[in-house]
Design a protein around this motif. Structure first.
Motif, PDB file in Angstrom:
ATOM      1  N   VAL A 197      90.591  47.958  23.055  1.00  8.12           N
ATOM      2  CA  VAL A 197      91.664  48.933  22.843  1.00  8.12           C
ATOM      3  C   VAL A 197      92.934  48.297  22.290  1.00  8.12           C
ATOM      4  CG1 VAL A 197      90.820  50.598  24.529  1.00  8.12           C
ATOM      5  CG2 VAL A 197      92.298  48.745  25.295  1.00  8.12           C
ATOM      6  N   LEU A 198      93.147  47.004  22.571  1.00  4.61           N
ATOM      7  CA  LEU A 198      94.266  46.258  21.991  1.00  4.61           C
ATOM      8  C   LEU A 198      93.685  45.117  21.171  1.00  4.61           C
ATOM      9  CD1 LEU A 198      96.861  46.038  24.933  1.00  4.61           C
ATOM     10  CD2 LEU A 198      96.877  47.563  22.967  1.00  4.61           C
ATOM     11  N   GLN A 199      94.066  45.044  19.903  1.00  3.25           N
ATOM     12  CA  GLN A 199      93.498  44.044  19.005  1.00  3.25           C
ATOM     13  C   GLN A 199      94.599  43.160  18.420  1.00  3.25           C
ATOM     14  OE1 GLN A 199      90.473  45.448  16.230  1.00  3.25           O
ATOM     15  NE2 GLN A 199      90.396  47.424  17.293  1.00  3.25           N
ATOM     16  N   SER A 243      90.596  48.682  11.666  1.00  2.00           N
ATOM     17  CA  SER A 243      89.579  47.715  12.089  1.00  2.00           C
ATOM     18  C   SER A 243      88.233  48.406  12.294  1.00  2.00           C
ATOM     19  CB  SER A 243      90.029  47.065  13.402  1.00  2.00           C
ATOM     20  OG  SER A 243      88.949  46.425  14.043  1.00  2.00           O
ATOM     21  N   PRO A 244      87.124  47.692  12.042  1.00  2.00           N
ATOM     22  CA  PRO A 244      85.801  48.269  12.324  1.00  2.00           C
ATOM     23  C   PRO A 244      85.506  48.389  13.813  1.00  2.00           C
ATOM     24  CG  PRO A 244      85.580  46.003  11.612  1.00  2.00           C
ATOM     25  CD  PRO A 244      87.026  46.358  11.430  1.00  2.00           C
ATOM     26  N   VAL A 245      86.295  47.707  14.641  1.00  2.62           N
ATOM     27  CA  VAL A 245      86.097  47.766  16.088  1.00  2.62           C
ATOM     28  C   VAL A 245      86.795  49.009  16.624  1.00  2.62           C
ATOM     29  CG1 VAL A 245      86.518  46.567  18.261  1.00  2.62           C
ATOM     30  CG2 VAL A 245      85.969  45.250  16.212  1.00  2.62           C
ATOM     31  N   ARG A 246      86.014  50.014  17.027  1.00  3.23           N
ATOM     32  CA  ARG A 246      86.555  51.310  17.436  1.00  3.23           C
ATOM     33  C   ARG A 246      85.645  51.929  18.497  1.00  3.23           C
ATOM     34  NH1 ARG A 246      89.985  51.593  13.638  1.00  3.23           N
ATOM     35  NH2 ARG A 246      90.872  53.520  14.447  1.00  3.23           N
ATOM     36  N   PRO A 247      86.175  52.853  19.303  1.00  2.00           N
ATOM     37  CA  PRO A 247      85.312  53.533  20.283  1.00  2.00           C
ATOM     38  C   PRO A 247      84.110  54.206  19.614  1.00  2.00           C
ATOM     39  CG  PRO A 247      87.618  53.990  20.745  1.00  2.00           C
ATOM     40  CD  PRO A 247      87.588  53.256  19.441  1.00  2.00           C
ATOM     41  N   GLU A 264      98.032  36.377  19.215  1.00  2.00           N
ATOM     42  CA  GLU A 264      98.330  36.925  20.527  1.00  2.00           C
ATOM     43  C   GLU A 264      99.198  38.179  20.480  1.00  2.00           C
ATOM     44  OE1 GLU A 264      99.435  34.193  23.582  1.00  2.00           O
ATOM     45  OE2 GLU A 264      98.394  32.521  22.651  1.00  2.00           O
ATOM     46  N   LYS A 265      99.639  38.603  19.282  1.00  2.00           N
ATOM     47  CA  LYS A 265     100.372  39.853  19.150  1.00  2.00           C
ATOM     48  C   LYS A 265      99.358  40.964  18.896  1.00  2.00           C
ATOM     49  CE  LYS A 265     104.555  37.659  17.337  1.00  2.00           C
ATOM     50  NZ  LYS A 265     105.512  37.575  16.201  1.00  2.00           N
ATOM     51  N   THR A 266      99.429  42.018  19.700  1.00  2.00           N
ATOM     52  CA  THR A 266      98.399  43.043  19.638  1.00  2.00           C
ATOM     53  C   THR A 266      98.942  44.388  19.172  1.00  2.00           C
ATOM     54  OG1 THR A 266      98.770  43.615  21.974  1.00  2.00           O
ATOM     55  CG2 THR A 266      97.082  41.958  21.484  1.00  2.00           C
ATOM     56  N   ARG A 267      98.007  45.186  18.665  1.00  2.00           N
ATOM     57  CA  ARG A 267      98.281  46.572  18.305  1.00  2.00           C
ATOM     58  C   ARG A 267      97.121  47.421  18.790  1.00  2.00           C
ATOM     59  NH1 ARG A 267      99.943  47.004  12.058  1.00  2.00           N
ATOM     60  NH2 ARG A 267      99.835  49.200  12.649  1.00  2.00           N
ATOM     61  N   GLY A 268      97.408  48.692  19.040  1.00  2.00           N
ATOM     62  CA  GLY A 268      96.362  49.584  19.499  1.00  2.00           C
ATOM     63  C   GLY A 268      95.333  49.844  18.410  1.00  2.00           C
ATOM     64  N   THR A 269      94.099  50.043  18.838  1.00  2.00           N
ATOM     65  CA  THR A 269      93.006  50.276  17.889  1.00  2.00           C
ATOM     66  C   THR A 269      93.298  51.440  16.961  1.00  2.00           C
ATOM     67  OG1 THR A 269      91.327  49.297  19.317  1.00  2.00           O
ATOM     68  CG2 THR A 269      90.577  50.953  17.743  1.00  2.00           C
ATOM     69  N   PHE A 270      93.951  52.499  17.471  1.00  2.00           N
ATOM     70  CA  PHE A 270      94.180  53.682  16.647  1.00  2.00           C
ATOM     71  C   PHE A 270      95.281  53.473  15.601  1.00  2.00           C
ATOM     72  CE2 PHE A 270      92.778  56.125  20.650  1.00  2.00           C
ATOM     73  CZ  PHE A 270      91.447  55.887  20.343  1.00  2.00           C
ATOM     74  N   SER A 271      95.955  52.326  15.646  1.00  2.00           N
ATOM     75  CA  SER A 271      96.961  52.016  14.624  1.00  2.00           C
ATOM     76  C   SER A 271      96.411  51.057  13.575  1.00  2.00           C
ATOM     77  CB  SER A 271      98.211  51.403  15.277  1.00  2.00           C
ATOM     78  OG  SER A 271      97.933  50.095  15.775  1.00  2.00           O
TER      79      SER A 271
END
Length: 290
Positions: free
Chosen positions: A213-215, A231-235, A221-228
């Protein structure tokens, strides 16, 4: 069996090296202290030097074969640790953070036996693309039970890329020609596709993780939410690309601009909405504004 497995941890060789060098130097110092010097050709000194030289050669060979810090002995058998599955396993930490995952990896024996590499070396230091590993700062979750939507794959995508390490991050309209191979009974649905220059292709990224959920795309080490992110990594790992139509060959649509692996399952094809004008009569909602 490798040299590393035969000899063990290189620190042991370092101890042997010190054990060989230190007596050599002590022998010299004692000779100088008593003022009589030492016999450079004495049997003892020759033996001590031989031990020191052999040990030093062993240390160098150990470092060349397996650099320090690269290998970690594994203690716990685990056949699923490398694939980092979403399902639970004895090696998958309850707190699904990257540090917990790294600790679990360091204590698990890979399915093939032997030695397990550190996370950085499995991923390939210097590469921004990863397979299924967590980067520093990323957070994964336990996925809820699935609710099947009855998804049907209409075909498969043929591309030149068999590894995510080679696949482009975004497709190019001047990129290689790829094929959208349509399965029966959906082949008749191709009719009319050649009216448009650009198409929107939807596909299922079946090799992607679904639990993060945080990528950290930059691995800093700085993250952003998957929905922003795109990325191919998604629910639900649905990929979408606007591609340029090249032509149609039988049951295959030829396009440029894709960014997915070979044999990716195909979900749908639509005309680019910027080119498409609805053919049916307008509805009230088409005229509504704020």
């Amino acid at each position: 069996m490798s040299f590393a497995q035969l000899i063990g941890d290189w620190h042991a060789l370092a101890v042997l090296f010190v054990a060989g060098v230190v007596p050599n130097q002590i022998w010299r110092m004692l000779g100088l202290w008593f003022g009589g010097g030492i016999d450079e050709g004495s049997e003892l000194l020759v033996w001590v030097r031989a031990v020191a030289t052999a040990t030093l050669a062993g240390v160098i060979a150990q470092i060349v074969v397996e650099p320090p810090g690269r290998l970690r002995a594994c203690r716990t058998p685990c056949a699923t640790v490398r694939s980092a599955p979403a399902s639970s396993s004895s090696c998958w930490p309850a707190a699904r953070s990257s540090r917990a995952w790294s600790r679990a990896k360091s204590s698990c024996w890979p399915a093939s036996g032997g030695w397990a590499k550190t996370a950085g070396e499995q991923q390939g230091i210097g590469h921004m693309v990863r397979e299924n590993q967590l980067r520093e700062g990323e957070v994964s979750i336990e996925l809820p039970p699935t609710q099947d939507a009855g998804l049907v794959f209409i075909g498969r995508i043929r591309t030149p890329w068999s590894s995510r390490m080679e696949t482009p991050r975004q497709g190019r309209t001047d990129g290689p020609i790829c094929r959208l191979e349509i399965f029966e009974p959906f082949v008749p649905a191709i009719k009319g596709v050649d009216f448009y220059s650009n198409l929107e292709v939807l596909y299922w990224l079946d090799k992607s993780r679904r639990d993060i959920v945080l990528q950290s795309p930059k691995n800093n080490e700085k993250t952003r939410g998957t929905f922003s992110l795109r990325s191919p990594v998604r629910p639900n790992p649905i990929g979408t690309s606007i591609v340029k139509l090249v032509g149609i060959e039988g049951n295959a649509i030829l396009v440029r601009g894709l960014d997915c692996l070979d044999n990716t399952p195909l979900i749908d094809i639509k005309p680019d909405r910027c080119e498409f004008t609805p053919l049916a009569a307008p509805q009230p909602g088409d005229f509504q504004t704020e």
